[in-house]
Design a protein around this motif. Structure first.
Motif, short mmCIF file in Angstrom:
data_model
loop_
_atom_site.label_atom_id
_atom_site.label_comp_id
_atom_site.label_asym_id
_atom_site.label_seq_id
_atom_site.Cartn_x
_atom_site.Cartn_y
_atom_site.Cartn_z
N THR A 1 0.84 -1.20 0.00
CA THR A 1 0.00 0.00 0.00
C THR A 1 0.87 1.24 0.00
O THR A 1 1.85 1.32 0.75
N ASP B 1 -5.85 -2.75 -5.85
CA ASP B 1 -6.94 -2.84 -4.90
C ASP B 1 -7.59 -4.22 -5.06
O ASP B 1 -6.94 -5.21 -4.82
N HIS C 1 -3.67 3.61 -1.99
CA HIS C 1 -4.12 2.41 -2.68
C HIS C 1 -3.05 1.32 -2.64
O HIS C 1 -1.90 1.58 -2.32
N THR C 2 -3.46 0.11 -3.01
CA THR C 2 -2.61 -1.07 -2.93
C THR C 2 -2.40 -1.65 -4.32
O THR C 2 -3.32 -1.68 -5.13
#
Length: 109
Positions: free
Chosen positions: A50, A70, A88-89
């Motif tokens: 992340t 995500d 965000h990932t």
């Protein structure tokens, strides 16, 4: 400022961010962020992580792969650009039979 990645020392980062195999990269890192030319061999990946304090833009130069982003998956090839905003990932995975070569920019925010 011109950056000559071909003249920079190559770093090999095994299991980068918990990924598989290793990332080979030449990088410029300073207080403003990181600019990287990287290569993932077939089956190699950058682990899922992340971006808590920054974003990342990844431009695919050659090869094929995918980004886990995500809760989704994005297929990537030459000329594609993947953007992971702050908070965000994502992960980058070489799913092809050739090296996945990319250019990434991670500005400190």
């Amino acid at each position: 400022m011109k950056l000559e990645f071909s003249k920079m020392e190559e770093q090999v980062m095994p299991n980068f961010m918990g990924g598989e195999k290793a990332v080979r990269a030449q990088m410029r890192v300073d207080e403003l962020g990181k600019i990287m030319h990287g290569v993932l061999e077939p089956g190699a990946s950058i682990g899922l992580h992340t971006h808590e304090t920054n974003s990342e833009t990844v431009y695919i130069l050659s090869g094929t792969g995918k980004a886990l982003y995500d809760d989704g998956v994005e297929q990537l090839g030459p000329g594609d650009c993947h953007y992971c905003p702050k908070g965000h990932t994502h992960s980058l995975i070489n799913t092809g039979s050739e090296p996945l070569e990319f250019f990434a920019v991670v500005p400190n925010q």
